[in-house]
Design a protein around this motif. Structure first.
Motif, PDB file in Angstrom:
ATOM      1  N   PHE A  44       3.136  12.768  -4.235  1.00 20.51           N
ATOM      2  CA  PHE A  44       2.741  12.507  -2.849  1.00 20.51           C
ATOM      3  C   PHE A  44       3.519  11.337  -2.282  1.00 20.51           C
ATOM      4  O   PHE A  44       4.075  10.517  -3.024  1.00 20.51           O
ATOM      5  CB  PHE A  44       1.235  12.237  -2.758  1.00 20.51           C
ATOM      6  CG  PHE A  44       0.788  11.038  -3.546  1.00 20.51           C
ATOM      7  CD1 PHE A  44       0.414  11.170  -4.876  1.00 20.51           C
ATOM      8  CD2 PHE A  44       0.755   9.769  -2.970  1.00 20.51           C
ATOM      9  CE1 PHE A  44       0.010  10.068  -5.619  1.00 20.51           C
ATOM     10  CE2 PHE A  44       0.351   8.665  -3.707  1.00 20.51           C
ATOM     11  CZ  PHE A  44      -0.024   8.813  -5.027  1.00 20.51           C
ATOM     12  N   THR A  45       3.541  11.263  -0.955  1.00 21.17           N
ATOM     13  CA  THR A  45       4.000  10.052  -0.283  1.00 21.17           C
ATOM     14  C   THR A  45       2.841   9.561   0.581  1.00 21.17           C
ATOM     15  O   THR A  45       1.938  10.330   0.924  1.00 21.17           O
ATOM     16  CB  THR A  45       5.221  10.317   0.619  1.00 21.17           C
ATOM     17  OG1 THR A  45       4.859  11.296   1.609  1.00 21.17           O
ATOM     18  CG2 THR A  45       6.400  10.827  -0.202  1.00 21.17           C
ATOM     19  N   GLY A  46       2.901   8.294   0.945  1.00 16.62           N
ATOM     20  CA  GLY A  46       1.818   7.701   1.736  1.00 16.62           C
ATOM     21  C   GLY A  46       0.595   7.452   0.862  1.00 16.62           C
ATOM     22  O   GLY A  46       0.691   7.395  -0.366  1.00 16.62           O
ATOM     23  N   GLY A  47      -0.571   7.321   1.520  1.00 18.14           N
ATOM     24  CA  GLY A  47      -1.815   7.184   0.768  1.00 18.14           C
ATOM     25  C   GLY A  47      -1.985   5.841   0.085  1.00 18.14           C
ATOM     26  O   GLY A  47      -2.765   5.739  -0.876  1.00 18.14           O
ATOM     27  N   ALA A  48      -1.281   4.809   0.568  1.00 21.14           N
ATOM     28  CA  ALA A  48      -1.446   3.490  -0.075  1.00 21.14           C
ATOM     29  C   ALA A  48      -2.890   3.020   0.070  1.00 21.14           C
ATOM     30  O   ALA A  48      -3.568   3.314   1.058  1.00 21.14           O
ATOM     31  CB  ALA A  48      -0.505   2.478   0.566  1.00 21.14           C
ATOM     32  N   LEU A  49      -3.358   2.297  -0.928  1.00 19.22           N
ATOM     33  CA  LEU A  49      -4.682   1.674  -0.838  1.00 19.22           C
ATOM     34  C   LEU A  49      -4.526   0.293  -0.218  1.00 19.22           C
ATOM     35  O   LEU A  49      -3.486  -0.353  -0.384  1.00 19.22           O
ATOM     36  CB  LEU A  49      -5.304   1.539  -2.222  1.00 19.22           C
ATOM     37  CG  LEU A  49      -5.474   2.831  -3.030  1.00 19.22           C
ATOM     38  CD1 LEU A  49      -6.145   2.525  -4.362  1.00 19.22           C
ATOM     39  CD2 LEU A  49      -6.288   3.853  -2.253  1.00 19.22           C
ATOM     40  N   TYR A  50      -5.519  -0.151   0.508  1.00 20.84           N
ATOM     41  CA  TYR A  50      -5.488  -1.529   1.006  1.00 20.84           C
ATOM     42  C   TYR A  50      -6.815  -2.194   0.684  1.00 20.84           C
ATOM     43  O   TYR A  50      -7.861  -1.543   0.624  1.00 20.84           O
ATOM     44  CB  TYR A  50      -5.175  -1.579   2.510  1.00 20.84           C
ATOM     45  CG  TYR A  50      -6.151  -0.844   3.399  1.00 20.84           C
ATOM     46  CD1 TYR A  50      -5.965   0.503   3.684  1.00 20.84           C
ATOM     47  CD2 TYR A  50      -7.252  -1.505   3.956  1.00 20.84           C
ATOM     48  CE1 TYR A  50      -6.861   1.183   4.499  1.00 20.84           C
ATOM     49  CE2 TYR A  50      -8.145  -0.824   4.766  1.00 20.84           C
ATOM     50  CZ  TYR A  50      -7.948   0.519   5.035  1.00 20.84           C
ATOM     51  OH  TYR A  50      -8.842   1.205   5.828  1.00 20.84           O
ATOM     52  N   PHE A  51      -6.736  -3.492   0.437  1.00 26.76           N
ATOM     53  CA  PHE A  51      -7.900  -4.254   0.004  1.00 26.76           C
ATOM     54  C   PHE A  51      -8.037  -5.531   0.820  1.00 26.76           C
ATOM     55  O   PHE A  51      -7.051  -6.238   1.047  1.00 26.76           O
ATOM     56  CB  PHE A  51      -7.761  -4.645  -1.475  1.00 26.76           C
ATOM     57  CG  PHE A  51      -7.787  -3.462  -2.402  1.00 26.76           C
ATOM     58  CD1 PHE A  51      -8.986  -2.976  -2.892  1.00 26.76           C
ATOM     59  CD2 PHE A  51      -6.613  -2.831  -2.768  1.00 26.76           C
ATOM     60  CE1 PHE A  51      -9.014  -1.881  -3.732  1.00 26.76           C
ATOM     61  CE2 PHE A  51      -6.628  -1.728  -3.610  1.00 26.76           C
ATOM     62  CZ  PHE A  51      -7.841  -1.248  -4.088  1.00 26.76           C
ATOM     63  N   GLY A  52      -9.256  -5.790   1.232  1.00 22.16           N
ATOM     64  CA  GLY A  52      -9.558  -7.042   1.907  1.00 22.16           C
ATOM     65  C   GLY A  52     -10.432  -7.907   1.017  1.00 22.16           C
ATOM     66  O   GLY A  52     -10.436  -7.769  -0.203  1.00 22.16           O
ATOM     67  N   ASP A  53     -11.214  -8.743   1.652  1.00 20.25           N
ATOM     68  CA  ASP A  53     -12.104  -9.652   0.941  1.00 20.25           C
ATOM     69  C   ASP A  53     -13.468  -8.977   0.769  1.00 20.25           C
ATOM     70  O   ASP A  53     -13.656  -7.837   1.211  1.00 20.25           O
ATOM     71  CB  ASP A  53     -12.244 -10.935   1.779  1.00 20.25           C
ATOM     72  CG  ASP A  53     -12.384 -12.168   0.903  1.00 20.25           C
ATOM     73  OD1 ASP A  53     -12.884 -12.020  -0.228  1.00 20.25           O
ATOM     74  OD2 ASP A  53     -12.011 -13.258   1.364  1.00 20.25           O
ATOM     75  N   LEU A  54     -14.415  -9.660   0.171  1.00 16.77           N
ATOM     76  CA  LEU A  54     -15.767  -9.105   0.053  1.00 16.77           C
ATOM     77  C   LEU A  54     -16.322  -8.828   1.437  1.00 16.77           C
ATOM     78  O   LEU A  54     -16.064  -9.591   2.376  1.00 16.77           O
ATOM     79  CB  LEU A  54     -16.677 -10.086  -0.685  1.00 16.77           C
ATOM     80  CG  LEU A  54     -16.342 -10.289  -2.160  1.00 16.77           C
ATOM     81  CD1 LEU A  54     -17.285 -11.306  -2.776  1.00 16.77           C
ATOM     82  CD2 LEU A  54     -16.395  -8.971  -2.922  1.00 16.77           C
ATOM     83  N   PHE A  55     -17.072  -7.741   1.592  1.00 13.79           N
ATOM     84  CA  PHE A  55     -17.462  -7.301   2.932  1.00 13.79           C
ATOM     85  C   PHE A  55     -18.313  -8.329   3.674  1.00 13.79           C
ATOM     86  O   PHE A  55     -18.330  -8.355   4.894  1.00 13.79           O
ATOM     87  CB  PHE A  55     -18.171  -5.939   2.885  1.00 13.79           C
ATOM     88  CG  PHE A  55     -19.570  -5.954   2.361  1.00 13.79           C
ATOM     89  CD1 PHE A  55     -20.651  -6.118   3.217  1.00 13.79           C
ATOM     90  CD2 PHE A  55     -19.823  -5.785   1.005  1.00 13.79           C
ATOM     91  CE1 PHE A  55     -21.947  -6.120   2.737  1.00 13.79           C
ATOM     92  CE2 PHE A  55     -21.118  -5.788   0.518  1.00 13.79           C
ATOM     93  CZ  PHE A  55     -22.183  -5.959   1.387  1.00 13.79           C
ATOM     94  N   GLN A  56     -18.991  -9.209   2.937  1.00 14.41           N
ATOM     95  CA  GLN A  56     -19.829 -10.212   3.606  1.00 14.41           C
ATOM     96  C   GLN A  56     -19.002 -11.349   4.202  1.00 14.41           C
ATOM     97  O   GLN A  56     -19.493 -12.119   5.013  1.00 14.41           O
ATOM     98  CB  GLN A  56     -20.833 -10.841   2.620  1.00 14.41           C
ATOM     99  CG  GLN A  56     -21.751  -9.870   1.941  1.00 14.41           C
ATOM    100  CD  GLN A  56     -21.222  -9.468   0.560  1.00 14.41           C
ATOM    101  OE1 GLN A  56     -20.027  -9.453   0.330  1.00 14.41           O
ATOM    102  NE2 GLN A  56     -22.127  -9.133  -0.342  1.00 14.41           N
ATOM    103  N   ALA A  57     -17.728 -11.448   3.778  1.00  9.01           N
ATOM    104  CA  ALA A  57     -16.918 -12.590   4.215  1.00  9.01           C
ATOM    105  C   ALA A  57     -16.506 -12.423   5.669  1.00  9.01           C
ATOM    106  O   ALA A  57     -16.175 -11.316   6.091  1.00  9.01           O
ATOM    107  CB  ALA A  57     -15.670 -12.704   3.338  1.00  9.01           C
ATOM    108  N   PRO A  58     -16.501 -13.509   6.437  1.00 10.83           N
ATOM    109  CA  PRO A  58     -15.984 -13.407   7.794  1.00 10.83           C
ATOM    110  C   PRO A  58     -14.498 -13.038   7.744  1.00 10.83           C
ATOM    111  O   PRO A  58     -13.808 -13.462   6.849  1.00 10.83           O
ATOM    112  CB  PRO A  58     -16.190 -14.814   8.380  1.00 10.83           C
ATOM    113  CG  PRO A  58     -16.565 -15.696   7.252  1.00 10.83           C
ATOM    114  CD  PRO A  58     -16.925 -14.863   6.061  1.00 10.83           C
ATOM    115  N   SER A  59     -14.042 -12.238   8.677  1.00 13.38           N
ATOM    116  CA  SER A  59     -12.657 -11.725   8.706  1.00 13.38           C
ATOM    117  C   SER A  59     -12.199 -11.189   7.347  1.00 13.38           C
ATOM    118  O   SER A  59     -11.115 -11.521   6.872  1.00 13.38           O
ATOM    119  CB  SER A  59     -11.642 -12.755   9.186  1.00 13.38           C
ATOM    120  OG  SER A  59     -12.191 -13.947   9.567  1.00 13.38           O
ATOM    121  N   ALA A  60     -13.048 -10.349   6.755  1.00 16.04           N
ATOM    122  CA  ALA A  60     -12.752  -9.841   5.409  1.00 16.04           C
ATOM    123  C   ALA A  60     -11.486  -8.991   5.383  1.00 16.04           C
ATOM    124  O   ALA A  60     -10.875  -8.823   4.343  1.00 16.04           O
ATOM    125  CB  ALA A  60     -13.940  -9.031   4.895  1.00 16.04           C
TER     126      ALA A  60
END
Ligand code: AKG
Ligand code: FE2
Length: 186
Positions: free
Chosen positions: A87-103
């Protein structure tokens, strides 16, 4: 054969317990390999107290699911293994914990490589960018620690109200595991 959706967001894929693969495959994987690793990597998130899971394969293909919106998992910890295909595309992205401001202010983008696994906290905001070409199949194991979730539901952040369910259900238990050191569960 029963055929539920893998989770509330993915429409295509299969729950491994419906294939009879919990006992011979996923439970030994959790107990023998994932728990010792998670105990070292995530001691404060129940990594040492994993006692159930929900394991499923998600499938992305043209005309089917192509991306996955930003969410957090019903899990203390998650393993995500890229099974294939090409496949192409489909990259995963990760932020901070959902409770964090501007996660999601500065998400980390990860191109998943077939044959490799990614471990993350269930509460971390994450999602999958749109598939370009081909098919993407991933094994996802939501790892649960009743000692953690019995205190606070990871989805609604409230004390859980228990109802009877089959199998592991959502991983809550009426009784505490006897070996838990509550001081470790900050
Ligand atoms: O599409 C993926 O690989 C991510 C799946 C996922 O985040 C999940 O099932 O919780
Ligand atoms: Fe997820």
């Amino acid at each position: 054969m029963p055929k539920g959706r893998p989770n509330t967001m993915n429409n295509y894929g299969v729950l491994l317990h419906e294939l009879g693969l919990d006992e011979p495959l996923v439970t030994p994987l959790r107990e023998r390999f994932l728990q010792p690793l998670m105990a070292l990597l995530y001691p404060d998130c129940g990594g040492g107290w994993l006692d159930s899971h929900s394991a499923f394969v998600v499938k992305y293909a043209p005309g089917q699911d192509r991306e996955l919106g930003c969410h957090y998992d019903n899990a203390e910890l998650t393993l995500n293994v890229a099974l294939g295909k090409a496949f192409t595309g489909g990259a995963l992205y990760f932020g901070d914990l959902f409770q964090a401001p501007s996660a999601l202010a500065r998400p980390l983008e990860v191109e998943h490589v077939v044959g490799r696994g990614i471990l993350h906290q269930g509460g971390q905001l994450h999602g999958a960018r749109p598939l370009g070409t081909g098919e993407r199949w991933n094994l996802v194991v939501w790892l649960r620690a009743s000692a953690v979730r019995n205190r606070l539901c990871p989805m609604c952040c409230r004390k859980p109200e228990l109802v009877d369910d089959d199998g592991f259900g959502d991983g809550f238990t009426r009784e505490e595991p006897t070996t838990v050191d509550a001081c470790a569960l900050t």
